[in-house]
Design a protein around this motif. Structure first.
Motif, PDB file in Angstrom:
ATOM      1  N   ALA A 214       6.015  36.486   7.136  1.00 30.83           N
ATOM      2  CA  ALA A 214       5.191  36.194   5.963  1.00 30.83           C
ATOM      3  C   ALA A 214       4.015  37.163   5.859  1.00 30.83           C
ATOM      4  O   ALA A 214       3.697  37.666   4.765  1.00 30.83           O
ATOM      5  CB  ALA A 214       4.693  34.752   6.021  1.00 30.83           C
ATOM      6  N   PHE A 215       3.372  37.446   6.990  1.00 30.89           N
ATOM      7  CA  PHE A 215       2.223  38.349   6.954  1.00 30.89           C
ATOM      8  C   PHE A 215       2.645  39.777   6.629  1.00 30.89           C
ATOM      9  O   PHE A 215       1.944  40.477   5.887  1.00 30.89           O
ATOM     10  CB  PHE A 215       1.489  38.311   8.292  1.00 30.89           C
ATOM     11  CG  PHE A 215       0.223  39.110   8.304  1.00 30.89           C
ATOM     12  CD1 PHE A 215      -0.917  38.642   7.668  1.00 30.89           C
ATOM     13  CD2 PHE A 215       0.163  40.352   8.923  1.00 30.89           C
ATOM     14  CE1 PHE A 215      -2.094  39.379   7.658  1.00 30.89           C
ATOM     15  CE2 PHE A 215      -0.998  41.102   8.915  1.00 30.89           C
ATOM     16  CZ  PHE A 215      -2.130  40.616   8.288  1.00 30.89           C
ATOM     17  N   VAL A 216       3.782  40.218   7.153  1.00 30.07           N
ATOM     18  CA  VAL A 216       4.264  41.576   6.849  1.00 30.07           C
ATOM     19  C   VAL A 216       4.586  41.705   5.359  1.00 30.07           C
ATOM     20  O   VAL A 216       4.215  42.693   4.709  1.00 30.07           O
ATOM     21  CB  VAL A 216       5.488  41.909   7.714  1.00 30.07           C
ATOM     22  CG1 VAL A 216       6.145  43.205   7.228  1.00 30.07           C
ATOM     23  CG2 VAL A 216       5.088  42.063   9.170  1.00 30.07           C
ATOM     24  N   LEU A 217       5.264  40.701   4.788  1.00 30.56           N
ATOM     25  CA  LEU A 217       5.594  40.752   3.361  1.00 30.56           C
ATOM     26  C   LEU A 217       4.329  40.737   2.503  1.00 30.56           C
ATOM     27  O   LEU A 217       4.207  41.509   1.540  1.00 30.56           O
ATOM     28  CB  LEU A 217       6.499  39.581   2.999  1.00 30.56           C
ATOM     29  CG  LEU A 217       7.917  39.620   3.576  1.00 30.56           C
ATOM     30  CD1 LEU A 217       8.682  38.356   3.194  1.00 30.56           C
ATOM     31  CD2 LEU A 217       8.660  40.847   3.084  1.00 30.56           C
ATOM     32  N   LEU A 288       4.873  50.218  11.760  1.00 35.03           N
ATOM     33  CA  LEU A 288       5.597  51.379  11.243  1.00 35.03           C
ATOM     34  C   LEU A 288       6.323  51.055   9.946  1.00 35.03           C
ATOM     35  O   LEU A 288       6.378  51.874   9.019  1.00 35.03           O
ATOM     36  CB  LEU A 288       6.592  51.881  12.289  1.00 35.03           C
ATOM     37  CG  LEU A 288       6.006  52.510  13.552  1.00 35.03           C
ATOM     38  CD1 LEU A 288       7.121  52.878  14.512  1.00 35.03           C
ATOM     39  CD2 LEU A 288       5.172  53.732  13.211  1.00 35.03           C
ATOM     40  N   LEU A 289       6.906  49.865   9.873  1.00 30.52           N
ATOM     41  CA  LEU A 289       7.590  49.461   8.641  1.00 30.52           C
ATOM     42  C   LEU A 289       6.609  49.367   7.487  1.00 30.52           C
ATOM     43  O   LEU A 289       6.892  49.829   6.374  1.00 30.52           O
ATOM     44  CB  LEU A 289       8.275  48.117   8.867  1.00 30.52           C
ATOM     45  CG  LEU A 289       8.953  47.488   7.647  1.00 30.52           C
ATOM     46  CD1 LEU A 289      10.048  48.405   7.110  1.00 30.52           C
ATOM     47  CD2 LEU A 289       9.518  46.127   7.982  1.00 30.52           C
ATOM     48  N   THR A 290       5.434  48.787   7.731  1.00 32.07           N
ATOM     49  CA  THR A 290       4.417  48.702   6.676  1.00 32.07           C
ATOM     50  C   THR A 290       3.961  50.087   6.241  1.00 32.07           C
ATOM     51  O   THR A 290       3.784  50.351   5.041  1.00 32.07           O
ATOM     52  CB  THR A 290       3.223  47.882   7.178  1.00 32.07           C
ATOM     53  OG1 THR A 290       3.667  46.606   7.617  1.00 32.07           O
ATOM     54  CG2 THR A 290       2.187  47.705   6.080  1.00 32.07           C
ATOM     55  N   ALA A 291       3.782  50.987   7.207  1.00 27.71           N
ATOM     56  CA  ALA A 291       3.372  52.355   6.859  1.00 27.71           C
ATOM     57  C   ALA A 291       4.436  53.060   6.043  1.00 27.71           C
ATOM     58  O   ALA A 291       4.120  53.786   5.089  1.00 27.71           O
ATOM     59  CB  ALA A 291       3.081  53.141   8.138  1.00 27.71           C
ATOM     60  N   ARG A 292       5.706  52.858   6.390  1.00 25.89           N
ATOM     61  CA  ARG A 292       6.786  53.502   5.635  1.00 25.89           C
ATOM     62  C   ARG A 292       6.857  52.978   4.217  1.00 25.89           C
ATOM     63  O   ARG A 292       7.073  53.736   3.274  1.00 25.89           O
ATOM     64  CB  ARG A 292       8.128  53.272   6.345  1.00 25.89           C
ATOM     65  CG  ARG A 292       9.247  54.152   5.809  1.00 25.89           C
ATOM     66  CD  ARG A 292       8.964  55.608   6.135  1.00 25.89           C
ATOM     67  NE  ARG A 292       9.952  56.496   5.537  1.00 25.89           N
ATOM     68  CZ  ARG A 292       9.855  57.035   4.335  1.00 25.89           C
ATOM     69  NH1 ARG A 292       8.793  56.773   3.581  1.00 25.89           N
ATOM     70  NH2 ARG A 292      10.771  57.842   3.866  1.00 25.89           N
ATOM     71  N   LEU A 293       6.656  51.678   4.029  1.00 26.27           N
ATOM     72  CA  LEU A 293       6.608  51.112   2.688  1.00 26.27           C
ATOM     73  C   LEU A 293       5.423  51.663   1.899  1.00 26.27           C
ATOM     74  O   LEU A 293       5.519  51.923   0.698  1.00 26.27           O
ATOM     75  CB  LEU A 293       6.533  49.586   2.767  1.00 26.27           C
ATOM     76  CG  LEU A 293       7.785  48.858   3.251  1.00 26.27           C
ATOM     77  CD1 LEU A 293       7.500  47.381   3.448  1.00 26.27           C
ATOM     78  CD2 LEU A 293       8.934  49.052   2.278  1.00 26.27           C
TER      79      LEU A 293
END
Length: 336
Positions: A214-217, A288-293
């Motif tokens: 939830a926090f990542v989204l 890393l996923l958040t940075a890529r998005l």
């Protein structure tokens, strides 16, 4: 008689300018290739697809249900007391006015995102063709987009002063990118770096995977909206849905989190993920996923393509994740 007919004709000499001589018209030349066969006309598709017909009908039914329900409610209120009926009318009018305002804001947000896509497409065409007229039109649109950013007032003045100069189309695009977007790109990188660091820290200490997801989204969607506002877009709810789809489509086209990124090579090559604890490793991966998005959101919301300025890389915005993870892992090993 038969001898005269079969006797060969003797050669004769004549002049082309004699009156008795007539020239036969030239025979038409045969075409070297057969005439092209006209292509069959494509069949006309329906004006509306079945999905569009379904949603239109559903919207009409829901609108009729809302109208019947409101009219029955207002009628019942007037039957009870006249002042209750007028109160119901006032609330209904307020509800309709708010609905119209919300729809107008959503349409405006979608229009601004569409405008960003159009400006970027025309900018790519102007760069490819070195078209001065098209480049000037694109730069003026970018100037109008940046008119709401007070920090770019001096940059706008400088760029407007160069508009009357003799500059090629591609050079004008490069000048606009360096003048207007350099500062915005720096702020965008900082936004992505901060979001990746926050996600990494929170998911590393979060006790449940559902809370991590939830926090990542939430962080990713919030970051996309902030980047869109930074570059001139103000997406609403529908605009955010479209922006998320656009970002995911960009990731699908570019290969997502590419294995060739320097930061990913550092993680895999040095075995850092294996040395980190499970929670720290999950935090680094989520960061890393958040940075890529965030990088994909920069690519789809930036009004001009990266040509004069270098495009941000994953190592530029998320290099601190590894350093922080290594420091925390070293501190944990010392405590043990």
């Amino acid at each position: 008689m038969s001898d005269e007919r079969t006797s060969p004709r003797r050669p004769q000499v004549f002049r082309l300018d004699e009156a008795a001589i007539t020239m036969a018209p030239p025979e038409p030349a045969e075409p070297a290739f057969p005439p092209p066969v006209p292509a069959p006309e494509p069949r006309r598709a329906w004006g509306m697809s079945l999905a569009g017909l379904f949603w239109s009908a559903l919207g009409g039914v829901l609108s009729l249900m809302a109208y019947v329900g409101l009219s029955q409610l207002i009628g019942d209120l007037f039957a009870r007391a006249e002042w209750l009926g007028y109160v119901g009318l006032a609330f209904t009018a307020t509800l309709l006015a708010a609905l119209v305002a919300i729809l107008a804001r959503e349409i405006a947000g979608l229009a601004r995102l569409t405008r960003l896509d159009d400006i970027r497409a025309r900018a790519e065409k102007a760069l490819a063709e070195d078209d001065r007229t098209l480049a000037e039109s694109v730069v003026r649109d970018v100037l109008r987009l940046s008119a709401e950013t007070p920090s770019l007032a001096r940059a706008r003045t400088d760029l407007e002063g160069h508009m009357s100069g003799i500059i090629d189309g591609a050079d004008l695009m490069h000048l606009a990118e360096r003048t207007l977007l350099a500062g915005l790109d720096s702020r965008a990188r900082q936004m992505v770096s901060d979001a990746a660091r926050n996600v990494s820290v929170v998911t590393a200490v979060s006790p449940r995977a559902v809370m991590d997801l939830a926090f990542v989204l939430y962080s990713a969607v919030t970051l996309m909206r902030r980047l869109a506002r930074l570059y001139g877009g103000r997406p609403g709810t529908l605009g955010t849905v479209r922006l998320v789809r656009h970002v995911l489509g960009h990731l699908a086209v570019t290969g997502g989190m590419a294995a060739g990124d320097t930061l990913v090579q550092q993680i895999v090559g040095q075995g850092l993920a294996a040395r980190l604890s499970a929670r720290l490793g999950e935090g680094v991966v989520n960061g890393l996923l958040t940075a890529r998005l965030g990088l994909a959101a920069i690519a789809v919301t930036r009004p001009l393509p990266f040509t004069a300025l270098p495009a941000p890389r994953l190592a530029d915005v998320a290099s601190g994740l590894l350093r922080k993870a290594e420091e925390e892992e070293a501190a944990a090993s010392r405590r043990q």
